[in-house]
Write a protein that holds these residues in place. Structure first.
Motif, PDB file in Angstrom:
ATOM      1  N   ALA A  38      -4.997  -0.933   1.304  1.00 12.58           N
ATOM      2  CA  ALA A  38      -6.245  -1.632   0.997  1.00 12.58           C
ATOM      3  C   ALA A  38      -6.768  -2.375   2.227  1.00 12.58           C
ATOM      4  O   ALA A  38      -7.968  -2.345   2.523  1.00 12.58           O
ATOM      5  CB  ALA A  38      -6.030  -2.602  -0.159  1.00 12.58           C
ATOM      6  N   ARG A  39      -5.855  -3.041   2.971  1.00 11.81           N
ATOM      7  CA  ARG A  39      -6.271  -3.765   4.177  1.00 11.81           C
ATOM      8  C   ARG A  39      -6.845  -2.816   5.225  1.00 11.81           C
ATOM      9  O   ARG A  39      -7.784  -3.160   5.944  1.00 11.81           O
ATOM     10  CB  ARG A  39      -5.075  -4.516   4.785  1.00 11.81           C
ATOM     11  CG  ARG A  39      -4.607  -5.706   4.006  1.00 11.81           C
ATOM     12  CD  ARG A  39      -3.473  -6.435   4.725  1.00 11.81           C
ATOM     13  NE  ARG A  39      -2.782  -7.299   3.782  1.00 11.81           N
ATOM     14  CZ  ARG A  39      -1.585  -7.048   3.261  1.00 11.81           C
ATOM     15  NH1 ARG A  39      -0.906  -5.982   3.643  1.00 11.81           N
ATOM     16  NH2 ARG A  39      -1.058  -7.879   2.388  1.00 11.81           N
ATOM     17  N   THR A  87       4.202  -1.624  -3.745  1.00 10.28           N
ATOM     18  CA  THR A  87       3.145  -2.643  -3.740  1.00 10.28           C
ATOM     19  C   THR A  87       2.763  -3.000  -2.307  1.00 10.28           C
ATOM     20  O   THR A  87       1.580  -3.127  -1.981  1.00 10.28           O
ATOM     21  CB  THR A  87       3.583  -3.894  -4.515  1.00 10.28           C
ATOM     22  OG1 THR A  87       3.900  -3.517  -5.860  1.00 10.28           O
ATOM     23  CG2 THR A  87       2.490  -4.949  -4.546  1.00 10.28           C
ATOM     24  N   VAL A  88       3.765  -3.165  -1.437  1.00 12.03           N
ATOM     25  CA  VAL A  88       3.475  -3.412  -0.018  1.00 12.03           C
ATOM     26  C   VAL A  88       2.610  -2.292   0.539  1.00 12.03           C
ATOM     27  O   VAL A  88       1.589  -2.539   1.211  1.00 12.03           O
ATOM     28  CB  VAL A  88       4.778  -3.537   0.805  1.00 12.03           C
ATOM     29  CG1 VAL A  88       4.469  -3.534   2.301  1.00 12.03           C
ATOM     30  CG2 VAL A  88       5.539  -4.804   0.443  1.00 12.03           C
ATOM     31  N   ALA A 148       0.651  -0.187  -1.037  1.00 11.76           N
ATOM     32  CA  ALA A 148      -0.692  -0.203  -1.635  1.00 11.76           C
ATOM     33  C   ALA A 148      -1.559  -1.288  -1.011  1.00 11.76           C
ATOM     34  O   ALA A 148      -2.745  -1.065  -0.716  1.00 11.76           O
ATOM     35  CB  ALA A 148      -0.587  -0.407  -3.147  1.00 11.76           C
ATOM     36  N   ARG A 149      -0.990  -2.485  -0.802  1.00 12.75           N
ATOM     37  CA  ARG A 149      -1.770  -3.589  -0.215  1.00 12.75           C
ATOM     38  C   ARG A 149      -2.129  -3.287   1.238  1.00 12.75           C
ATOM     39  O   ARG A 149      -3.228  -3.605   1.697  1.00 12.75           O
ATOM     40  CB  ARG A 149      -0.994  -4.899  -0.305  1.00 12.75           C
ATOM     41  CG  ARG A 149      -0.601  -5.316  -1.714  1.00 12.75           C
ATOM     42  CD  ARG A 149      -1.791  -5.547  -2.640  1.00 12.75           C
ATOM     43  NE  ARG A 149      -1.340  -6.008  -3.938  1.00 12.75           N
ATOM     44  CZ  ARG A 149      -1.095  -5.224  -4.989  1.00 12.75           C
ATOM     45  NH1 ARG A 149      -1.294  -3.908  -4.911  1.00 12.75           N
ATOM     46  NH2 ARG A 149      -0.666  -5.730  -6.135  1.00 12.75           N
ATOM     47  N   GLU A 150      -1.199  -2.682   1.966  1.00 15.83           N
ATOM     48  CA  GLU A 150      -1.481  -2.322   3.358  1.00 15.83           C
ATOM     49  C   GLU A 150      -2.590  -1.269   3.432  1.00 15.83           C
ATOM     50  O   GLU A 150      -3.463  -1.334   4.298  1.00 15.83           O
ATOM     51  CB  GLU A 150      -0.204  -1.797   4.035  1.00 15.83           C
ATOM     52  CG  GLU A 150       0.791  -2.883   4.416  1.00 15.83           C
ATOM     53  CD  GLU A 150       0.418  -3.596   5.695  1.00 15.83           C
ATOM     54  OE1 GLU A 150      -0.658  -4.252   5.726  1.00 15.83           O
ATOM     55  OE2 GLU A 150       1.185  -3.510   6.677  1.00 15.83           O
ATOM     56  N   GLU A 202       2.700  -9.074  -1.668  1.00 15.90           N
ATOM     57  CA  GLU A 202       1.257  -9.272  -1.534  1.00 15.90           C
ATOM     58  C   GLU A 202       0.856  -9.571  -0.088  1.00 15.90           C
ATOM     59  O   GLU A 202      -0.291  -9.333   0.305  1.00 15.90           O
ATOM     60  CB  GLU A 202       0.795 -10.422  -2.446  1.00 15.90           C
ATOM     61  CG  GLU A 202       1.037 -10.184  -3.925  1.00 15.90           C
ATOM     62  CD  GLU A 202       0.207  -9.044  -4.506  1.00 15.90           C
ATOM     63  OE1 GLU A 202      -0.787  -8.631  -3.866  1.00 15.90           O
ATOM     64  OE2 GLU A 202       0.553  -8.558  -5.601  1.00 15.90           O
ATOM     65  N   THR A 203       1.767 -10.114   0.694  1.00 13.39           N
ATOM     66  CA  THR A 203       1.419 -10.526   2.057  1.00 13.39           C
ATOM     67  C   THR A 203       2.229  -9.809   3.140  1.00 13.39           C
ATOM     68  O   THR A 203       1.850  -9.855   4.308  1.00 13.39           O
ATOM     69  CB  THR A 203       1.624 -12.041   2.227  1.00 13.39           C
ATOM     70  OG1 THR A 203       2.993 -12.376   1.921  1.00 13.39           O
ATOM     71  CG2 THR A 203       0.722 -12.828   1.289  1.00 13.39           C
ATOM     72  N   ARG A 214       3.675  -7.248   5.758  1.00  8.78           N
ATOM     73  CA  ARG A 214       3.114  -6.158   6.551  1.00  8.78           C
ATOM     74  C   ARG A 214       4.242  -5.197   6.927  1.00  8.78           C
ATOM     75  O   ARG A 214       5.374  -5.620   7.169  1.00  8.78           O
ATOM     76  CB  ARG A 214       2.441  -6.689   7.821  1.00  8.78           C
ATOM     77  CG  ARG A 214       1.382  -7.755   7.578  1.00  8.78           C
ATOM     78  CD  ARG A 214       0.211  -7.218   6.782  1.00  8.78           C
ATOM     79  NE  ARG A 214      -0.789  -8.242   6.520  1.00  8.78           N
ATOM     80  CZ  ARG A 214      -1.853  -8.455   7.290  1.00  8.78           C
ATOM     81  NH1 ARG A 214      -2.049  -7.729   8.387  1.00  8.78           N
ATOM     82  NH2 ARG A 214      -2.728  -9.387   6.970  1.00  8.78           N
TER      83      ARG A 214
END
Length: 236
Positions: free
Chosen positions: A121-122, A114-115, A117-119, A30-31, A33
């Motif tokens: 989104a950011r 997941t990494v 996908a979250r990146e 989730e966090t 990078r």
């Protein structure tokens, strides 16, 4: 990776595959990078090709992460690409491969995807419309050799299945190693080769959930509150 031609019964291990690997700033998807990424295209009778990206994550790279992958904050800031640029190229390569029918190989997919996908989104970059079909050698190995003792890291699996690994924690070498495992596993365990890709993807969702339940039960012998996510191939 040359394959023996079986024109009467072509199966997914004989065709092209695209493998993804990421090196990151941490272990929480989730966090974390992305610091470096690699895509390896293998199979289908062609020589393997790799594409790599060095990315400026926009945050300090912890010393413990640098100790694993060797990339410092200064290196990433000086030579790394802006995340949005690199992510656009990475997702385009993955989408193009999936649209062509080639599977995406990701070792321990729920972390890496997941990494990614979250990146995305950011950085306001569109993620994959559908991350399927995915081949996760970690899930396949655990399913077909459930009770084997020993570690199940990428280097350990490469040693067990006798495939080459050019060096751990290097995105390009890890991507190639994951691809070689995806090629090798159905040859050691032919039952995997007989499963069509779409069905194999669905089965891995079930297997990953069962494996997580088993691991959680094991961990709760010493930690009553231990939880293990069984969501695969990525956390929604």
């Amino acid at each position: 990776m040359s394959t023996t031609e079986h024109p009467h019964s072509p199966t997914w291990p004989d065709g092209p595959m695209l493998a993804l690997d990421l090196e990151t700033t941490g272990i929480d998807p989730e966090t974390a990078r992305i610091v470096s990424a690699a895509i390896a295209t293998v199979g289908g009778g062609n020589a393997p090709q790799t594409t790599t990206w060095l990315i400026d994550p926009g945050v300090e790279i912890p010393a413990e992460a640098t100790a694993i992958h060797g990339i410092t904050t200064d290196q990433a800031r000086t030579n790394g690409r802006p995340p949005a640029e690199a992510l656009t190229e990475i997702t385009a390569a993955l989408a193009g491969s999936l649209e062509s029918g080639a599977p995406l190989v990701v070792f321990r997919a729920p972390y890496a995807l997941t990494v990614l996908a979250r990146e995305c989104a950011r950085a306001d970059v569109a993620f994959l419309h559908e991350a399927a079909p995915v081949i996760d050698p970690a899930v396949l190995d655990k399913q077909v050799e459930r009770y084997r003792a020993g570690r199940r890291t990428l280097p350990a699996l490469c040693a067990h299945y006798r495939v080459r690994h050019g060096g751990p924690n290097n995105a390009a070498e890890d991507a190639l190693a994951a691809a070689r495992l995806a090629w090798r596993l159905p040859r050691v365990h032919p039952s995997l080769a007989a499963i069509p890709l779409a069905e194999l993807h669905t089965r891995q969702q079930t297997w990953a959930a069962e494996q997580a339940t088993g691991l959680q039960e094991h961990l709760r012998r010493t930690d009553p509150h231990a939880t293990v996510s069984g969501t695969w191939p990525l956390i929604p």
